[in-house]
Design a protein around this motif. Structure first.
Motif, PDB file in Angstrom:
ATOM      1  N   ILE A 162       0.845  -1.203   0.000  1.00 45.56           N
ATOM      2  CA  ILE A 162       0.000   0.000   0.000  1.00 45.56           C
ATOM      3  C   ILE A 162       0.880   1.253   0.000  1.00 45.56           C
ATOM      4  O   ILE A 162       0.635   2.207  -0.747  1.00 45.56           O
ATOM      5  N   PHE A 163       1.954   1.244   0.786  1.00 44.95           N
ATOM      6  CA  PHE A 163       2.854   2.408   0.816  1.00 44.95           C
ATOM      7  C   PHE A 163       3.512   2.634  -0.542  1.00 44.95           C
ATOM      8  O   PHE A 163       3.633   3.762  -1.003  1.00 44.95           O
ATOM      9  N   ARG A 164       3.959   1.532  -1.168  1.00 43.22           N
ATOM     10  CA  ARG A 164       4.616   1.693  -2.473  1.00 43.22           C
ATOM     11  C   ARG A 164       3.648   2.278  -3.497  1.00 43.22           C
ATOM     12  O   ARG A 164       4.036   3.047  -4.365  1.00 43.22           O
ATOM     13  N   LEU A 165       2.372   1.938  -3.359  1.00 40.27           N
ATOM     14  CA  LEU A 165       1.367   2.512  -4.263  1.00 40.27           C
ATOM     15  C   LEU A 165       1.158   3.995  -3.963  1.00 40.27           C
ATOM     16  O   LEU A 165       1.045   4.809  -4.878  1.00 40.27           O
ATOM     17  N   VAL A 166       1.119   4.357  -2.669  1.00 40.34           N
ATOM     18  CA  VAL A 166       0.918   5.771  -2.321  1.00 40.34           C
ATOM     19  C   VAL A 166       2.082   6.611  -2.849  1.00 40.34           C
ATOM     20  O   VAL A 166       1.877   7.700  -3.389  1.00 40.34           O
ATOM     21  N   THR A 167       3.304   6.091  -2.725  1.00 42.05           N
ATOM     22  CA  THR A 167       4.466   6.878  -3.163  1.00 42.05           C
ATOM     23  C   THR A 167       4.521   7.020  -4.679  1.00 42.05           C
ATOM     24  O   THR A 167       5.200   7.911  -5.182  1.00 42.05           O
ATOM     25  N   GLY A 168       3.854   6.117  -5.399  1.00 39.43           N
ATOM     26  CA  GLY A 168       3.951   6.145  -6.858  1.00 39.43           C
ATOM     27  C   GLY A 168       5.053   5.240  -7.379  1.00 39.43           C
ATOM     28  O   GLY A 168       5.309   5.193  -8.576  1.00 39.43           O
ATOM     29  N   LEU A 169       5.720   4.503  -6.480  1.00 35.19           N
ATOM     30  CA  LEU A 169       6.745   3.557  -6.930  1.00 35.19           C
ATOM     31  C   LEU A 169       6.102   2.395  -7.683  1.00 35.19           C
ATOM     32  O   LEU A 169       6.720   1.768  -8.540  1.00 35.19           O
ATOM     33  N   ILE A 208      -8.317   4.343  -8.485  1.00 39.41           N
ATOM     34  CA  ILE A 208      -7.666   5.656  -8.450  1.00 39.41           C
ATOM     35  C   ILE A 208      -7.125   5.945  -7.051  1.00 39.41           C
ATOM     36  O   ILE A 208      -7.814   5.741  -6.049  1.00 39.41           O
ATOM     37  N   ILE A 209      -5.880   6.428  -7.012  1.00 41.46           N
ATOM     38  CA  ILE A 209      -5.285   6.888  -5.752  1.00 41.46           C
ATOM     39  C   ILE A 209      -5.149   8.403  -5.861  1.00 41.46           C
ATOM     40  O   ILE A 209      -4.514   8.895  -6.798  1.00 41.46           O
ATOM     41  N   SER A 210      -5.781   9.145  -4.928  1.00 41.12           N
ATOM     42  CA  SER A 210      -5.688  10.610  -5.003  1.00 41.12           C
ATOM     43  C   SER A 210      -4.975  11.147  -3.783  1.00 41.12           C
ATOM     44  O   SER A 210      -5.273  10.769  -2.652  1.00 41.12           O
ATOM     45  N   LEU A 211      -4.058  12.076  -4.054  1.00 41.42           N
ATOM     46  CA  LEU A 211      -3.326  12.776  -2.998  1.00 41.42           C
ATOM     47  C   LEU A 211      -3.738  14.236  -3.061  1.00 41.42           C
ATOM     48  O   LEU A 211      -3.732  14.829  -4.141  1.00 41.42           O
ATOM     49  N   ALA A 212      -4.040  14.832  -1.901  1.00 45.45           N
ATOM     50  CA  ALA A 212      -4.486  16.225  -1.898  1.00 45.45           C
ATOM     51  C   ALA A 212      -3.415  17.145  -2.474  1.00 45.45           C
ATOM     52  O   ALA A 212      -3.716  18.127  -3.143  1.00 45.45           O
ATOM     53  N   SER A 213      -2.132  16.801  -2.226  1.00 52.09           N
ATOM     54  CA  SER A 213      -1.043  17.681  -2.640  1.00 52.09           C
ATOM     55  C   SER A 213      -0.763  17.583  -4.142  1.00 52.09           C
ATOM     56  O   SER A 213       0.147  18.201  -4.651  1.00 52.09           O
ATOM     57  N   ASP A 214      -1.535  16.788  -4.827  1.00 56.64           N
ATOM     58  CA  ASP A 214      -1.180  16.487  -6.209  1.00 56.64           C
ATOM     59  C   ASP A 214      -2.415  16.567  -7.098  1.00 56.64           C
ATOM     60  O   ASP A 214      -3.353  15.801  -6.935  1.00 56.64           O
ATOM     61  N   GLY A 232       7.478  11.597  -5.307  1.00 58.59           N
ATOM     62  CA  GLY A 232       8.089  12.768  -4.678  1.00 58.59           C
ATOM     63  C   GLY A 232       7.113  13.619  -3.897  1.00 58.59           C
ATOM     64  O   GLY A 232       7.471  14.670  -3.386  1.00 58.59           O
ATOM     65  N   LYS A 233       5.863  13.177  -3.752  1.00 57.99           N
ATOM     66  CA  LYS A 233       4.857  14.002  -3.083  1.00 57.99           C
ATOM     67  C   LYS A 233       4.599  13.594  -1.631  1.00 57.99           C
ATOM     68  O   LYS A 233       3.784  14.191  -0.952  1.00 57.99           O
TER      69      LYS A 233
END
Ligand SMILES: Nc1ncnc2c1ncn2[C@@H]1O[C@H](COP(=O)(O)OP(=O)(O)OP(=O)(O)O)[C@@H](O)[C@H]1O
Ligand SMILES: [Mg+2]
Length: 249
Positions: A44-51, A58-64, A71-72
């Motif tokens: 799950i972490f590797r997916l959040v990082t984008g690795l 869909i994975i959404s990050l508020a900062s992106d 890198g986010k």
């Protein structure tokens, strides 16, 4: 802050790890992720990082806004990954240098933080000379220096003795409150999860189709004795028996 919408993920070798998984993390939350070994926490972490990229969903990050997750987030992997040939100061400066900052300016920014992170006096040492707890602090500092409000910490205290672990937990809560960051924290230690978190995500089933969300009924600041309240003892029992049933299935 972060959402997974119907996310599925399969490793190329065929392992189906996540299937139609959805969850949300709010800004400023402290979330612990627990689940038996191999359940998919680090994935799950590797997916959040984008690795890694999901095979569906869909994975959404508020900062992106552009769906570019690399890198986010601040990421502390399961191993500390300090570079043995760089001193502690040079290791800590790495994210700033990667972001293009001049070396001298990076040092000036990092020096006061070494002190704040309990690493004063280690700046010219190499990682091999540091204790496990200190190495984890450097790795944590590096994740913070990425400048991202979402921090992913993968079993950061698993290698520590019980006493050091308690003081690192308190130190982490102080850092989290001071920086107003959002933390996702993987752990196998149920008491640690209960003490630190606003909510616990328990991963069940294989592949993971949902997270079992457990709200922690404690305000802040907390003390260790809060963990002895009857409702907390019950919660601990419940979590332990759910994890146990996962192991024996
Ligand atoms: N690169 C990979 N290629 C294929 N399978 C993988 C890969 N990485 C992990 N897996 C498999 O995916 C599953 C989930 O792994 P993951 O590392 O996410 O588990 P975890 O919950 O973090 O476990 P632990 O608590 O032991 O760290 C495991 O069955 C593992 O064998
Ligand atoms: Mg893992």
């Amino acid at each position: 802050m972060l959402s997974f919408n119907s996310v599925s993920f399969t490793y190329q070798s065929g392992g189906n790890i996540l299937d139609n998984l959805s969850f949300n993390v709010r800004p400023g939350e402290f979330i612990s992720i627990v689940g038996v070994s191999g359940s998919g926490k680090s994935t799950i972490f590797r997916l959040v990082t984008g690795l890694d990229e999901p095979s569906a969903g869909i994975i959404s990050l508020a900062s992106d806004q552009n769906n570019q997750r690399l890198g986010k987030v601040g990421y502390m992997p399961q191993q500390d990954l300090l570079l043995p040939w760089r001193t502690i100061l040079e290791n800590a400066c790495l994210p700033l240098e990667i972001a293009g900052m001049d070396k001298r300016e990076a040092r000036n920014q990092v020096m006061p933080l070494l002190h704040e992170f309990g690493l004063a006096g280690t700046k010219d040492d190499y990682p091999a000379k540091l204790s496990g707890g200190m190495k984890q602090r450097v790795a944590f500092l590096r994740a913070v220096l990425s400048g991202n409000p979402l921090l992913l910490l993968d079993e950061p205290f698993s290698a520590l003795d019980a006493i050091t672990k308690l003081s690192m937990q308190e130190w982490l809560v102080t850092q989290w409150e001071r920086r107003k960051s959002t933390v996702l924290f993987i752990t196998h230690d149920i008491e640690e999860a209960l003490f630190l978190s606003d909510r616990i995500f328990l991963l069940q089933n294989k592949p993971v189709t949902s997270v079992d969300v457990i709200e922690i009924p404690l305000g802040r600041p907390r003390t260790r004795s809060d963990l002895h309240r009857p409702e907390m003892l019950l919660l601990k029992e419940k979590l332990m028996s759910r994890l146990q049933s996962e192991v024996t299935v």
